[in-house]
Scaffold this motif. Structure first.
Motif, mmCIF file in Angstrom:
data_model
loop_
_atom_site.group_PDB
_atom_site.id
_atom_site.type_symbol
_atom_site.label_atom_id
_atom_site.label_comp_id
_atom_site.label_asym_id
_atom_site.label_seq_id
_atom_site.Cartn_x
_atom_site.Cartn_y
_atom_site.Cartn_z
ATOM 1 N N THR A 156 0.826 -1.205 0.000
ATOM 2 C CA THR A 156 0.000 0.000 0.000
ATOM 3 C C THR A 156 0.865 1.262 0.000
ATOM 4 O O THR A 156 2.091 1.195 0.137
ATOM 5 N N ASN A 157 0.201 2.390 -0.131
ATOM 6 C CA ASN A 157 0.886 3.676 -0.126
ATOM 7 C C ASN A 157 1.557 3.954 1.210
ATOM 8 O O ASN A 157 2.518 4.718 1.295
ATOM 9 N N GLU A 158 1.058 3.294 2.274
ATOM 10 C CA GLU A 158 1.655 3.449 3.611
ATOM 11 C C GLU A 158 2.811 2.478 3.833
ATOM 12 O O GLU A 158 3.296 2.327 4.946
ATOM 13 N N GLN A 159 3.222 1.801 2.738
ATOM 14 C CA GLN A 159 4.311 0.824 2.778
ATOM 15 C C GLN A 159 3.986 -0.377 3.670
ATOM 16 O O GLN A 159 4.851 -0.942 4.336
ATOM 17 N N ARG A 214 -1.369 -6.485 -8.149
ATOM 18 C CA ARG A 214 -0.369 -5.569 -7.578
ATOM 19 C C ARG A 214 -0.289 -4.289 -8.396
ATOM 20 O O ARG A 214 -0.104 -3.202 -7.846
ATOM 21 N N ASP A 273 -8.718 3.456 0.681
ATOM 22 C CA ASP A 273 -9.246 3.198 -0.658
ATOM 23 C C ASP A 273 -9.524 1.713 -0.862
ATOM 24 O O ASP A 273 -10.484 1.329 -1.550
ATOM 25 N N GLY A 284 -1.553 -1.621 -6.127
ATOM 26 C CA GLY A 284 -0.314 -1.133 -5.537
ATOM 27 C C GLY A 284 -0.267 0.376 -5.399
ATOM 28 O O GLY A 284 -0.772 1.104 -6.242
ATOM 29 N N THR A 285 0.309 0.842 -4.315
ATOM 30 C CA THR A 285 0.465 2.269 -3.943
ATOM 31 C C THR A 285 -0.870 2.948 -3.643
ATOM 32 O O THR A 285 -0.944 4.168 -3.575
ATOM 33 N N SER A 286 -1.941 2.176 -3.459
ATOM 34 C CA SER A 286 -3.217 2.759 -3.043
ATOM 35 C C SER A 286 -3.223 2.950 -1.532
ATOM 36 O O SER A 286 -2.518 2.260 -0.797
ATOM 37 N N ASP A 287 -4.024 3.893 -1.065
ATOM 38 C CA ASP A 287 -4.181 4.076 0.372
ATOM 39 C C ASP A 287 -5.043 2.958 0.939
ATOM 40 O O ASP A 287 -5.903 2.402 0.248
#
Length: 282
Positions: A94-97, A142, A152, A146-149
């Motif tokens: 995720t965006n939060e790693q 992915r 979301d 990927g990189t979504s919050d």
């Protein structure tokens, strides 16, 4: 060669011949792909009886019904069947790693006419599923998620499912595989983070509801103002139209209505039990 040896040789040859050839039934939910001498036939064997006396021939059966792929930690070790395959969940960053495992269900099927080319490129039933469907499901998921919050992932689940279906069909569709549906069944977000996300979503929903109520109240107030303006305008128009002649005319109309309704009797009053007319006839 003596008689016994001839019989033995004939028996072995017959056994080899029938062992190599095939005689089977292809069900309506199946398609067969023939392989003879290492060469895979381009035309599949359809429903019905299938027989080939060639000792080098074999028939591989493919399931053309809708299949289900279960990507789940709880079911990852379950044995595959003709209709259901099991594997580990998809893990996205995720965006939060945060690495978040996701349990997903995929419904897909094979176009019958494409079975021979599938076998040539990816192998038999169950083998091609792993190489073509499972591997691409992980990479497409992915790429889409990927990189979504995290919030979301919870709020836009249906949107992500639709995008994954589109991404999968772009890749596997050219091989004759159709992905019909993808369902994100569970998102393994830590409880503390999940509670925080839910509180945030609740606050946003409350804010939107308050804005809606305010706009609705404003609209209703504006409607009432316009209504009162209309009444005032109508009264203003009525007053401006009342000339002295019109007023006198209206009075005459009222008197005429009273005369028309009179039955010829004068008003009376009772004094000491006697009825006396209020108007004198003298």
């Amino acid at each position: 060669m003596n008689y016994k040896l001839k019989l033995t040789s004939l028996a072995v040859l017959t056994a080899v011949s029938f062992q190599g050839c095939y005689f089977t039934t292809v069900d309506s939910t199946e398609i067969g792909v023939e392989k003879s001498g290492g060469v895979i036939a381009d035309t599949p064997t359809k429903e019905g009886l299938a027989f080939n006396p060639n000792p080098l021939a074999s028939l591989t059966i493919f399931n053309i019904k809708q299949k289900k792929l279960e990507l789940s930690a709880k079911q990852a070790g379950a044995p595959d069947t003709a209709d259901v395959l099991y594997d580990a969940p998809v893990v996205v960053l995720t965006n939060e790693q945060l690495q978040v495992p996701m349990d997903m269900t995929v419904l897909y099927k094979l176009t019958p006419e494409k079975a021979p080319s599938i076998m040539k490129q990816f192998g038999a039933d169950g083998v091609w599923d792993d190489k073509l469907v499972i591997s691409n499901m992980r990479s497409v998921s992915r790429s889409v998620i990927g990189t979504s919050d995290i919030d979301d992932l919870i709020a836009k689940r249906a949107e992500y499912e639709h995008k994954i279906v589109q991404g999968m069909n772009t890749i596997v569709g050219k091989y004759g595989v159709i992905v019909e549906q993808v369902m994100i069944r569970d998102i393994a977000i830590p409880t503390a983070i999940q509670d925080s996300v839910k509180r945030k979503l609740t606050a946003e929903q409350d804010s939107l509801r308050a804005k809606y109520d305010l706009e609705k109240a404003k609209q209703e107030a504006q409607i009432e103002i316009e209504k009162q303006k209309g009444v005032a305008e109508a009264n203003k128009h009525l007053v401006s139209s009342l000339t002295p002649d019109l007023i006198e005319y209206k009075k005459l109309q009222i008197k005429q209505q009273e005369i028309d309704k009179w039955n010829g009797a004068y008003p009376t009053t009772v004094v000491n039990g006697a009825v006396t007319p209020l108007l004198s006839t003298k």
